[in-house]
Every structure is written in C-alpha cells, then in structure tokens.
Design a protein around this motif. Structure first.
Motif, PDB file in Angstrom:
ATOM      1  N   ALA A 175       0.773  -1.248   0.060  1.00  0.00           N
ATOM      2  CA  ALA A 175      -0.192  -0.006   0.105  1.00  0.00           C
ATOM      3  C   ALA A 175       0.854   1.232   0.062  1.00  0.00           C
ATOM      4  O   ALA A 175       0.338   2.224  -0.651  1.00  0.00           O
ATOM      5  N   ILE A 176       2.022   1.255   0.785  1.00  0.00           N
ATOM      6  CA  ILE A 176       2.798   2.391   0.659  1.00  0.00           C
ATOM      7  C   ILE A 176       3.760   2.586  -0.445  1.00  0.00           C
ATOM      8  O   ILE A 176       3.677   3.805  -0.703  1.00  0.00           O
ATOM      9  N   PHE A 177       4.063   1.619  -0.871  1.00  0.00           N
ATOM     10  CA  PHE A 177       4.811   1.530  -2.438  1.00  0.00           C
ATOM     11  C   PHE A 177       3.664   2.047  -3.227  1.00  0.00           C
ATOM     12  O   PHE A 177       4.162   2.755  -4.336  1.00  0.00           O
ATOM     13  N   GLN A 178       2.432   1.734  -3.432  1.00  0.00           N
ATOM     14  CA  GLN A 178       1.632   2.167  -4.221  1.00  0.00           C
ATOM     15  C   GLN A 178       1.161   3.636  -4.220  1.00  0.00           C
ATOM     16  O   GLN A 178       1.220   4.363  -5.263  1.00  0.00           O
ATOM     17  N   LEU A 179       1.488   4.244  -3.007  1.00  0.00           N
ATOM     18  CA  LEU A 179       1.137   5.619  -2.882  1.00  0.00           C
ATOM     19  C   LEU A 179       2.628   6.245  -3.494  1.00  0.00           C
ATOM     20  O   LEU A 179       2.446   7.375  -4.108  1.00  0.00           O
TER      21      LEU A 179
END
Length: 221
Positions: A175-179
């Motif tokens: 999720a944070i890499f998607q950001l």
C-alpha cells in the motif's frame, strides 16, 4: 554512495540509515526528558532499556502488519512498562512531551551519512530523473523530518516525501509503495520497473520494493 541509476526514471530513497543517522546525544537527552517529564521512578538505565525494546518491537510489528503504530501508542506502551499510570496522562500531555522531543531533535540533529549527497541529487535531477523520500517513522514524525531535510537544503530535490505516520502504512506494505507510484504518476507516465528504491533494510526496503514490482538497491554502510 555508488548506485547504478542510469536505467531508471525515478529514485525513491529511504531516510534513516540511508541518508541520515541519529545523533547519540539526542537519544540520551530524549530518554532523560522522558524520565523527568513523566516523573518515572526507575533509573535512566531502565528507561533506556524499555525505550529501546519498544522501538525495536514496534518497528518489527509495523514490518509484519504493514500498518503504522502511532508515536503516542508507543509512548503509552513504554509508560505502562515503567509503571506509570497512563490514565493520568492524556493525549494532550503526550502532545506536550512530543513538542519538547521535536525541539531536542532539531537541536541535536541527525547527521548526513554522505556529506556530498547534494552533488549526487543534482546529478540525478540534471538527467531529468526524479527523486522522493519513503520512510517509516516511530518516535519522530514526518513533519519533523521535513524540517530536517529543509535545514540540510535537500527538500527541493524531492518531488514528494511519504512518511508512514502520515500514510497509515509502513514498508514493506504494498500500500505504501503504491502511494509512491501514485505520486509519480501525477507528473509523468512511468512503469514500476522504472522506479529504483534505495534503502538499508532488507525486509522493509529491498523485499518490499521487489515484491511490489519496483527495482531495489540494498545499501550496506
């Protein structure tokens, strides 16, 4: 720092132990402040031990869950372990303590691991490549880290900065890499393979980036 970045369009950097490292004085003074502010009866050696224990534990939990344990939650865990009645310490009091902590942090600043990092960033941006920060946080929030990077005159090199306390997710969560990918996509078209994430943590930085589809460079200092 030697990184082969020629084949990438965007470089994502971890912060702690990748670009900066803590001042030993800061941790000592923060723990002493913690003991005095909350009127803890245990000796400072015990405070140091408990703070370190929950620092490591919460970091490990964040890496396992991909979520972010809030700074105040960590405070409450430490206070409880040091026999302090947390009922008598509301979040306003924790907010007050954090304010003092941030002042200490900016007085006893972390140091740059690579003093010539500005030169490298300039070389990267001169090639029309972009740079960002992706950092997990614990005791120090992203807002303070932004101030630190401003002090070192690095902020202008970053297209954006993402911190786990602000995002609600921690590396290695997808999720944070998607950001990161979402932010890059706001200003240019890019594929995952064109992003290189650089960090010192094999789990959070290297494995997390690779599993998401980015490329990764594990920094060994």
């Amino acid at each position: 720092m030697k990184i082969n970045y020629e084949n990438y369009s965007h470089l994502s950097f971890d912060l702690w132990l990748t670009l900066i490292k803590s001042s030993p004085e800061f941790k000592q003074k923060r723990n002493a402040l913690f003991r005095d502010f909350f009127e803890i009866e245990h000796p400072i050696e015990k405070v140091n031990e408990i703070v370190r224990y929950f620092d490591v534990l919460c970091n490990n939990i964040n890496e396992k869950t991909g979520l972010n344990i809030d700074t105040y939650e960590i405070y409450y865990l430490i206070l409880s372990a040091l026999d302090v009645d947390i009922v008598k310490n509301d979040t306003d009091r924790l907010f007050q303590f954090y304010g003092h902590t941030e002042e200490l942090f900016l007085e006893y600043k972390p140091v740059l691991i690579f003093p010539d990092i500005k030169k490298m960033f300039q070389e990267i941006t001169n090639q029309d490549k972009s740079i960002s920060i992706l950092s997990n946080t614990a005791f120090i929030k992203g807002a303070a880290l932004r101030k630190l990077l401003e002090y070192y005159e690095l902020s202008d090199y970053f297209k954006f900065q993402i911190y786990s306390d602000e995002a609600g997710f921690s590396k290695p969560s997808a999720a944070i890499f998607q950001l990161v990918l979402d932010e890059i996509s706001k200003y240019k078209k890019i594929e995952k393979k064109e992003v290189l994430h650089i960090g010192d943590n094999s789990i959070a930085d290297y494995n997390g980036a690779i599993q998401f589809g980015f490329n990764a460079h594990l920094l060994k200092i």
